[in-house]
Design an enzyme around this catalytic site. Sequence first.
Site, PDB file in Angstrom:
ATOM      1  N   THR A 124       0.859  -1.191   0.000  1.00  0.00           N
ATOM      2  CA  THR A 124       0.000   0.000   0.000  1.00  0.00           C
ATOM      3  C   THR A 124       0.891   1.236   0.000  1.00  0.00           C
ATOM      4  OG1 THR A 124      -1.654  -1.229   1.213  1.00  0.00           O
ATOM      5  CG2 THR A 124      -1.857   1.168   1.253  1.00  0.00           C
ATOM      6  N   CYS A 269      -2.579  -1.909   9.235  1.00  0.00           N
ATOM      7  CA  CYS A 269      -3.041  -1.254   8.001  1.00  0.00           C
ATOM      8  C   CYS A 269      -3.918  -0.038   8.231  1.00  0.00           C
ATOM      9  CB  CYS A 269      -3.779  -2.254   7.124  1.00  0.00           C
ATOM     10  SG  CYS A 269      -2.699  -3.532   6.491  1.00  0.00           S
TER      11      CYS A 269
END
Length: 442
Positions: A124, A269
């Site tokens: 990411t 995350c």
Amino acid sequence: MSSRIAVFGTGYLGATHAACMAELGHDVVGVDVDAAKISKLEAGEVPFYEPGLEEVLKRNLSSGRLRFTSSYKDAAEHADVHFIGVGTPQKKGEYAADLTYVDAVVEQLAPLLTKPAVIYGKSTVPVGTAQRLGELARRLAPVGDEVEVAWNPEFLREGYAVEDTLHPDRLVLGVDPKRPGRAESVAREVYAQLLDEEIPFLVTDLPTAELVKTAANAFLATKISFINAMAEVCDAAGADVTVLADAIGRDARIGRRFLNAGIGFGGGCLPKDIRAFMARAGELGADQALTFLREVDNINMRRRTQMVEHVREAVGGSLLGTRVAVLGAAFKPDSDDVRDSPALNVAGQIQLQGAAVTVYDPRAIENSRALFPTLNYATSAIEACVGADVVLVLTEWKEFREIEPDLLAKHVRERRVLDGRNCLNPVRWRTAGWDYRGVGRP
Ligand code: UDX
């Protein structure tokens, strides 16, 4: 058709991806600079807890389709398809993502590329990274323009990593429309088995692919903070947020999933991804668009302090000298991950206010001890609760949902339970004589 693949990074994402690509029949090498991780994986051991992964790992090690190395040279010679699966943690003291590890993969790999190759980023990253890495790779690689960088974001959830990798909701691939190449056709070969199952395959430009991932996580975080904000209002109004969630969740436009109120989201995350997203939007001059995420973050962090307050009230106004049992340390069940774990954070805060805190978690004790060595750790839920003035359930492990309130009552000093995940049955606990308190429910 089988592809020759290298996967860089052997954490939750990389190790799972490597094993699953071998499971699909490809010839895979997993690469990491951490020699200890490599030797564990070579021995068929997963360095973290992920249900089902060890079987896939072992099966593919013995079939010879999967091996591990710390040599980039080995990886560059082996593969023509490369996946980047290293971490992008939050920078110390800043909101932005730390791209050191992602950059390092390209800086080390590209100079070794002497045959055409496609590099797919899965980590990411802030929007714009793929473009920059593409330029870097073409500049450093001996094959120059014959190395392509595409973005293939990963949506896997810990605890379901294998399932999510082999049967994802969708595949997203970002390619550079100004540089038409092989990235899409190679991805179609790699994922042929998934495409046969008619898993939707969305091909976009690079920035859209990067943003799909960040936007998805921002939406999930917002959904959780929304229901937690409703829990605060329910607490104030004497309403029940669990029933409210069931009722609004019936609307297909809203949906019931990710509407569980509690002590909020954590993990490796969601928290850092929404912060990195705000930081990147700021750099792009679009910070106004994401100011609501600051509130999402605030609501989420407030869950933890409010839980501590509830515990303090429950024991009569001061935590000093009290014994507190904490059931759950992982950021969610079926995981040993304690990164930014709300449970462990609450345990730590309570201890700082003078309570003796004993923590039990079915999987996360070792990781918790490394992060919070001064908490007490027990080897069972019952042991953690011996002599407790209050029991906190902070991660909704199945084991805790199934605890027999009568049995536990024999070990505690006070029958007082605070359910930080609304995962216990209030009627059962109250019937057994417990003072039960959930989150956002009377
Ligand atoms: C998340 C995304 O779901 C995944 O798609 C992405 O690839 C990585 O980040 P993960 O971090 O594994 O996955 O955990 P997830 O299951 O999303 O849970 C995140 C946190 O939210 C946990 O702390 C969980 O307890 C919390 N949560 C989740 C709630 O508080 N309420 C809910 O209703 C759902």
